[in-house]
Design an enzyme around this catalytic site. Structure first.
Site: not given
Length: 306
Positions: A133-134
């Protein structure tokens, strides 16, 4: 828009859509999961059975750009050879281009770092076998050619990859370790979120162990080992058992400050990745050190316990 004929009655929505639109079933499922497919004006589910006369409406996404440009974005390379490159992804870096993130991604950086990477595994995701995930930092492996991509993707599909994450959670669990065995799927009302309360989830398994407890702050550091690779799996699973990750604005713990330290992202770090090398099947393991923001958070929590 089209209506289901008698020949399609009783079949799964994703199969009917794939046949009608002339697309792969996986792509049909993605459209449905993204809320782009309506059945009688209501969002559909991939596995739901359609009936004669059902009105199906699909709204395909806008065509994505055919090319991704190379960008001179610094990378922290942990290891590299002719087959793979292992990097320590910083928090805040998106892995591949998507709506709202057409540039400035890990893929843009990789194309600059590896000039011959283009096209490996797909135009928009060259070399990408898995993603973080970012807001998650840590170790990732990227394939540098198609054979390596296939070999690594096969290991991820069989769940034979060794993965260990470190997480700081808003909880002080009584047990020293545990596991969560709950299916994960799209949230019933918010298609951008995942949930364990879903009728069409996929099996997901996560083991956890306490590394440290911080009773005065009501927090703990966990070592987390996901045995499957569902979207947002660790964040969803920990939140579902009352241990939301600090700094996670989506799954329950919106607080970004703890022990005087402010976090700009969820306190989750991919610390270890182990797999069989795609060239010779030799076992390899790579570790990414804890980033400064999480290290500072743990130091502050430990200081408060004194």
């Amino acid at each position: 828009m089209f209506r289901v004929e008698e020949t399609g009655a009783g079949r799964r929505l994703d199969l009917v859509l794939a046949a009608a639109a002339g697309i792969a079933r996986a792509q049909a499922r993605r459209w449905i999961d993204e809320g782009r497919v309506l059945v009688n004006a209501r969002p559909g589910r991939p596995g739901q059975r359609v009936r004669p006369g059902d009105a199906l409406e699909a709204r395909p996404p806008e065509p994505e750009p055919a090319r991704v440009t190379a960008e001179a974005i610094p990378l922290q390379v942990l290891y590299e050879d002719a087959d793979i490159v292992v990097i320590d992804k910083p928090a805040g870096l998106v892995v591949h281009p998507a709506p709202g993130h057409s540039g400035g991604t890990l893929v843009n950086a990789l194309l600059h770092h590896c000039s011959d990477l283009a096209g490996v595994g797909g135009v928009l995701r060259p070399g990408i076998v898995h993603r973080l995930d970012k807001g998650t930092s840590g170790v990732m492996v990227v394939a540098k050619h198609d054979l390596a991509h296939h070999a690594l993707a096969s290991q991820f599909k069989r769940h034979t990859i060794e993965r260990m994450y470190r997480a700081i959670v808003h909880a002080t669990p009584g047990a020293g370790e545990g596991r969560v065995d709950r299916a994960v799927g799209r949230h019933r009302h918010d298609r951008k979120r995942m949930s364990v309360a879903t009728a069409c989830g996929r099996d997901a398994h996560t083991a956890w162990r306490v590394r440290a407890r911080f009773a005065r702050s009501g927090c703990a550091e966990l070592e987390v080992r996901p045995e499957t690779g569902r979207t947002h799996q660790i964040r969803v699973h920990l939140a579902s058992v009352g241990m939301p990750i600090i700094g996670d604005p989506v799954y329950g713990s919106r607080a970004t400050g703890i022990a005087g330290v402010t976090l700009a992202r969820p306190a989750l770090h991919a610390a270890l990745l182990g797999f069989l090398h795609p060239r010779n099947a030799a076992p390899v393991r790579f570790e990414a050190p804890l980033p400064l923001d999480l290290a500072a958070c743990l130091a502050a929590l430990a200081e408060r316990e004194r």
